[in-house]
Design a protein around this motif. Sequence first.
Motif, PDB file in Angstrom:
ATOM      1  N   VAL A   1      -0.639 -13.245  -7.942  1.00 24.29           N
ATOM      2  CA  VAL A   1       0.551 -12.492  -7.524  1.00 24.29           C
ATOM      3  C   VAL A   1       1.138 -12.891  -6.172  1.00 24.29           C
ATOM      4  O   VAL A   1       2.226 -12.435  -5.823  1.00 24.29           O
ATOM      5  N   PHE A   2       0.450 -13.688  -5.379  1.00 16.61           N
ATOM      6  CA  PHE A   2       1.016 -14.106  -4.100  1.00 16.61           C
ATOM      7  C   PHE A   2       2.230 -14.993  -4.349  1.00 16.61           C
ATOM      8  O   PHE A   2       2.201 -15.814  -5.261  1.00 16.61           O
ATOM      9  N   PRO A   3       3.344 -14.858  -3.613  1.00 19.13           N
ATOM     10  CA  PRO A   3       3.540 -14.095  -2.378  1.00 19.13           C
ATOM     11  C   PRO A   3       4.117 -12.700  -2.576  1.00 19.13           C
ATOM     12  O   PRO A   3       4.609 -12.099  -1.630  1.00 19.13           O
ATOM     13  N   PHE A   4       4.087 -12.178  -3.818  1.00 19.16           N
ATOM     14  CA  PHE A   4       4.638 -10.847  -4.060  1.00 19.16           C
ATOM     15  C   PHE A   4       3.664  -9.735  -3.667  1.00 19.16           C
ATOM     16  O   PHE A   4       3.998  -8.559  -3.712  1.00 19.16           O
ATOM     17  N   ALA A   5       2.446 -10.095  -3.322  1.00 22.00           N
ATOM     18  CA  ALA A   5       1.449  -9.152  -2.815  1.00 22.00           C
ATOM     19  C   ALA A   5       0.552  -9.912  -1.852  1.00 22.00           C
ATOM     20  O   ALA A   5       0.374 -11.123  -1.988  1.00 22.00           O
ATOM     21  N   TYR A   6       0.014  -9.203  -0.874  1.00 17.79           N
ATOM     22  CA  TYR A   6      -0.917  -9.858   0.045  1.00 17.79           C
ATOM     23  C   TYR A   6      -1.900  -8.831   0.591  1.00 17.79           C
ATOM     24  O   TYR A   6      -1.625  -7.629   0.617  1.00 17.79           O
ATOM     25  N   ILE A   7      -3.074  -9.310   1.004  1.00 25.44           N
ATOM     26  CA  ILE A   7      -4.067  -8.432   1.621  1.00 25.44           C
ATOM     27  C   ILE A   7      -3.664  -8.215   3.071  1.00 25.44           C
ATOM     28  O   ILE A   7      -3.632  -9.156   3.864  1.00 25.44           O
ATOM     29  N   HIS A   8      -3.369  -6.969   3.406  1.00 28.29           N
ATOM     30  CA  HIS A   8      -2.921  -6.675   4.765  1.00 28.29           C
ATOM     31  C   HIS A   8      -4.088  -6.583   5.738  1.00 28.29           C
ATOM     32  O   HIS A   8      -4.032  -7.118   6.841  1.00 28.29           O
ATOM     33  N   GLU A   9      -5.149  -5.884   5.330  1.00 25.15           N
ATOM     34  CA  GLU A   9      -6.301  -5.767   6.220  1.00 25.15           C
ATOM     35  C   GLU A   9      -7.498  -5.180   5.477  1.00 25.15           C
ATOM     36  O   GLU A   9      -7.376  -4.647   4.370  1.00 25.15           O
ATOM     37  N   LEU A  10      -8.657  -5.299   6.114  1.00 29.60           N
ATOM     38  CA  LEU A  10      -9.869  -4.636   5.659  1.00 29.60           C
ATOM     39  C   LEU A  10     -10.098  -3.432   6.556  1.00 29.60           C
ATOM     40  O   LEU A  10     -10.044  -3.542   7.781  1.00 29.60           O
ATOM     41  N   VAL A  11     -10.344  -2.278   5.946  1.00 25.84           N
ATOM     42  CA  VAL A  11     -10.582  -1.049   6.697  1.00 25.84           C
ATOM     43  C   VAL A  11     -11.918  -0.477   6.244  1.00 25.84           C
ATOM     44  O   VAL A  11     -12.018   0.112   5.168  1.00 25.84           O
ATOM     45  N   GLY A  12     -12.964  -0.662   7.055  1.00 23.61           N
ATOM     46  CA  GLY A  12     -14.285  -0.204   6.649  1.00 23.61           C
ATOM     47  C   GLY A  12     -14.726  -0.935   5.396  1.00 23.61           C
ATOM     48  O   GLY A  12     -14.803  -2.162   5.365  1.00 23.61           O
ATOM     49  N   ASP A  13     -14.987  -0.172   4.325  1.00 24.64           N
ATOM     50  CA  ASP A  13     -15.374  -0.791   3.060  1.00 24.64           C
ATOM     51  C   ASP A  13     -14.189  -0.883   2.105  1.00 24.64           C
ATOM     52  O   ASP A  13     -14.363  -0.981   0.891  1.00 24.64           O
ATOM     53  N   SER A  14     -12.972  -0.858   2.652  1.00 28.44           N
ATOM     54  CA  SER A  14     -11.766  -0.854   1.827  1.00 28.44           C
ATOM     55  C   SER A  14     -10.914  -2.094   2.071  1.00 28.44           C
ATOM     56  O   SER A  14     -10.920  -2.671   3.158  1.00 28.44           O
ATOM     57  N   VAL A  15     -10.177  -2.474   1.036  1.00 28.69           N
ATOM     58  CA  VAL A  15      -9.224  -3.581   1.116  1.00 28.69           C
ATOM     59  C   VAL A  15      -7.834  -3.011   0.862  1.00 28.69           C
ATOM     60  O   VAL A  15      -7.606  -2.353  -0.152  1.00 28.69           O
TER      61      VAL A  15
END
Length: 214
Positions: free
Chosen positions: A129-143
């Motif tokens: 799906v990139f570039p229509f979606a991207y991983i913004h950050e990791l928060v604790g045990d979450s993506v």
Amino acid sequence: ALKLASPQEVQKHAKNLVADMARCRKFVVMDSSNEPIDCSVSALLDMDLSSTLILRQVAGKVLHTVPRGFEGFINARPALHTQDYEDVVCIMIDIAGSTRYAQLQPPHIMAELFHKVYMIVNSIVERTVFPFAYIHELVGDSVLIIVNAGFMCRSPAFSSAIVLSVATSSQCQLDEILSAYCSKMHARIGIAMGPICAGVVDGRTFRIFGSTVH
């Protein structure tokens, strides 16, 4: 369809195509020192929404990307530089049962586990799906994954398909690997759509804010 179109219609479609292609390049590549990198970027998009991002003549170690217009606020004096965006989709993937499991394991096991989680999700996003979606950050045990934000390449008509593709693929692949660690762990996926505020507030990182994120 273009064979039957008038020259004016062909020109119109060509302009739209060029405009969409330009949006794929509205990112600034940063090196490990948070400095912009001069490079040539091409995004090859297929009809099935798969894509390949090609970086040419890149100098330096790539760290992350920052939407164009915000790069000047990174590694700078803290100030408020934000913008509001509508109809953004946030996908939050976390690991149910990981807290209890972490209490029984040495820290390096959890680091290994979350590395595998990230690599699986990142592979799905990059491959499908990139570039229509991207991983913004990791928060604790979450993506946290972002779709359809105004500062990125968008395809509103396909947003639902993009979100479902990421969610279902991540669920299947993560549950398989998590069960190998602990039968009581599984992936939980939350999807929300709404307004966000995005920008730089600390002079260091591009962030997003709002109830849609949570």
